[in-house]
Design a protein around this motif. Structure first.
Motif, short mmCIF file in Angstrom:
data_model
loop_
_atom_site.label_atom_id
_atom_site.label_comp_id
_atom_site.label_asym_id
_atom_site.label_seq_id
_atom_site.Cartn_x
_atom_site.Cartn_y
_atom_site.Cartn_z
N ARG A 1 0.83 -0.85 0.38
CA ARG A 1 0.36 0.32 -0.41
C ARG A 1 0.81 0.89 0.17
O ARG A 1 1.50 1.22 1.31
CB ARG A 1 -1.10 -0.03 1.25
CG ARG A 1 -2.05 0.95 1.07
CD ARG A 1 -2.93 1.21 3.12
NE ARG A 1 -3.84 -0.02 2.76
CZ ARG A 1 -5.25 1.09 2.38
NH1 ARG A 1 -4.82 1.36 2.08
NH2 ARG A 1 -6.16 -0.11 2.35
N TYR B 1 -3.54 3.82 -2.14
CA TYR B 1 -3.36 2.88 -3.32
C TYR B 1 -2.39 1.82 -3.37
O TYR B 1 -1.43 2.23 -2.80
CB TYR B 1 -3.43 3.79 -4.80
CG TYR B 1 -4.56 4.23 -4.95
CD1 TYR B 1 -5.89 3.19 -5.85
CD2 TYR B 1 -4.64 5.19 -5.09
CE1 TYR B 1 -6.90 4.29 -5.54
CE2 TYR B 1 -6.09 5.90 -4.83
CZ TYR B 1 -7.15 5.70 -5.49
OH TYR B 1 -8.67 6.25 -5.73
N HIS B 2 -2.77 0.58 -3.92
CA HIS B 2 -1.48 0.09 -4.41
C HIS B 2 -1.25 -0.38 -5.19
O HIS B 2 -2.06 -0.23 -6.45
CB HIS B 2 -2.13 -1.93 -3.39
CG HIS B 2 -2.55 -1.87 -2.55
ND1 HIS B 2 -4.04 -1.27 -2.07
CD2 HIS B 2 -2.19 -2.69 -0.78
CE1 HIS B 2 -3.99 -1.49 -0.74
NE2 HIS B 2 -3.14 -2.26 0.33
N ARG C 1 -1.36 2.72 -10.48
CA ARG C 1 -2.22 2.05 -9.53
C ARG C 1 -3.75 1.15 -10.71
O ARG C 1 -4.63 0.94 -10.62
CB ARG C 1 -3.20 2.84 -8.75
CG ARG C 1 -3.75 4.40 -9.06
CD ARG C 1 -4.17 4.97 -8.42
NE ARG C 1 -5.29 6.29 -9.07
CZ ARG C 1 -6.55 6.36 -9.69
NH1 ARG C 1 -7.09 5.56 -9.51
NH2 ARG C 1 -6.35 8.05 -9.89
N PHE D 1 -8.01 -5.49 -1.23
CA PHE D 1 -6.89 -5.13 -1.15
C PHE D 1 -7.06 -4.62 0.58
O PHE D 1 -5.76 -5.02 1.27
CB PHE D 1 -7.49 -3.47 -1.83
CG PHE D 1 -6.39 -3.85 -2.75
CD1 PHE D 1 -5.40 -3.89 -3.25
CD2 PHE D 1 -7.54 -3.04 -3.51
CE1 PHE D 1 -5.41 -3.50 -4.78
CE2 PHE D 1 -7.52 -2.69 -4.77
CZ PHE D 1 -6.37 -3.14 -5.97
N ASP E 1 -4.03 -6.94 2.63
CA ASP E 1 -2.89 -5.93 3.91
C ASP E 1 -2.80 -6.60 4.92
O ASP E 1 -2.19 -7.12 5.46
CB ASP E 1 -3.66 -4.42 4.11
CG ASP E 1 -3.06 -3.62 2.86
OD1 ASP E 1 -2.69 -4.09 2.05
OD2 ASP E 1 -3.94 -2.39 3.03
#
Ligand code: C5P
Length: 335
Positions: free
Chosen positions: A22, A27-28, A186, A216, A220
């Motif tokens: 992240r 955003y990842h 992203r 998401f 994480d």
């Protein structure tokens, strides 16, 4: 007389999806191969002669939650964004024929939004450049710029003869499309890839809604708890080389699939493993989950196996589609 446009909003699958840590903006970063498919929604867009409002109607097999106001629909937001960027003050009527389920990892809403931006820009005489459209698209969602890029790709390699016949007469049928891309950032860094796609796809959706932000967040949590690191980036060259090989030897993966199988909802775990097994048992050369779920798919190099799989799985799962990589139909399937 009607002067509107009937436009296709094709869906996508992620053939490969790597997700990284992240960023500070929430955003990842991802590394992905997106593939546009023929299956999708269809939109009718026309100007309202007597009002400056926006009228949105939704038809088709997939119904939207009626308690959600139209202003929250991404197609509606796309109209507003186009108007503020281009100075357009016309009224618009949009009829959305919805076939792609929501929360399915197929980019249905993102493709609708891109179709709206592309159609309005055309109807108003192209006030915005391709880059401006992509910038607007990124405000609507991470996947939207991909659909814009495909819609404005100026490739001459793929003639209208290759376009999906079921979309004949639509704006989309007259476009030259490149439907495969290497995606980073992203989701907004897009490099179109020119490859043949001699295979077809069976999409299977278990009618479970999968929320992207929740997926998401789950990823994480999973990495934090298990101490797992993201896998190293693969790189465009290697991914393209894999793409060029037979689907039976593809080593693509989707990082979300492992997470769902470890800590996902039990009904998701059961559905995903049963669908992926079903697809394999029916001759799929490669199987995977698309995006953050909930659609699983099989890639078939033999269309007859795909047809048999389609017919059998249709009896077992709520939504099953046999479809083709977009604009590659002429060479899509090895009989
Ligand atoms: O961009 P989009 O609106 O589709 O993203 C929805 C949510 O999904 C984001 O708010 C973020 O939580 C998550 N997301 C992410 N990394 C991405 C894309 C989406 O974390 N590359």
């Amino acid at each position: 007389m009607r002067d509107g446009l009937r436009v296709a909003a094709p869906c996508k699958i992620n053939l490969h999806l790597g997700v990284y840590d992240r960023r500070s903006d929430g955003y990842h970063p991802i590394e992905s191969i997106f593939q546009l498919l023929e299956f999708g929604d269809v939109l009718w867009i026309d100007s309202l002669k007597t009002s400056s409002g926006i009228e949105l109607c939704v038809e088709g097999p997939i119904s939207l939650n009626s308690s959600v106001p139209p202003e929250q629909n991404i197609a509606y937001k796309a109209v507003r964004l186009f108007q503020s960027a281009s100075g357009d003050d016309s009224g618009w009527y949009i009829c959305l024929e919805k076939r792609v389920p929501l929360g399915a990892g197929l980019g249905g809403g993102s493709s609708d939004a891109a179709a709206v931006l592309l159609a309005l820009n055309r109807l108003k005489g192209y006030p915005l450049s391709g880059q401006q459209l992509e910038n607007l698209a990124a405000k609507l969602g991470s996947d939207v710029p991909f659909f814009i890029k495909c819609g404005i790709a100026e490739t001459t390699d793929y003639s209208t003869a290759n376009a999906d016949q079921s979309y004949a007469g639509t704006e989309y049928a007259s476009k030259a499309y490149t439907g495969t891309a290497y995606i980073t950032g992203r989701g907004e860094q897009i490099e179109l890839i020119d490859v043949l796609a001699p295979w077809c796809v069976v999409l299977v959706n278990p009618a479970l809604h999968s929320s992207t932000p929740e997926a998401f967040a789950m990823l994480d949590r999973f990495r934090q708890k298990s101490g797992a690191y993201p896998k190293p980036l693969i790189g465009k060259d290697r991914l393209v080389r894999t793409l060029e090989s037979h689907p039976a030897s593809w080593t693509f993966y989707n990082d979300f699939l492992e997470v769902f199988m470890e800590i996902g909802r039990p009904e998701m775990q059961q559905s995903y493993s049963a669908i992926l097994r079903d697809l394999k048992d029916h001759g799929a050369d490669f199987v995977n989950l698309s995006g953050s779920g909930s659609t699983c798919y099989g890639v078939f190099s033999a269309v007859e196996s795909a047809k048999t799989a389609y017919k059998t799985l249709l009896k077992r799962w709520p939504l099953v589609e046999l479809t083709f990589p977009l604009a590659r139909r002429g060479n899509a399937v090895v009989q």
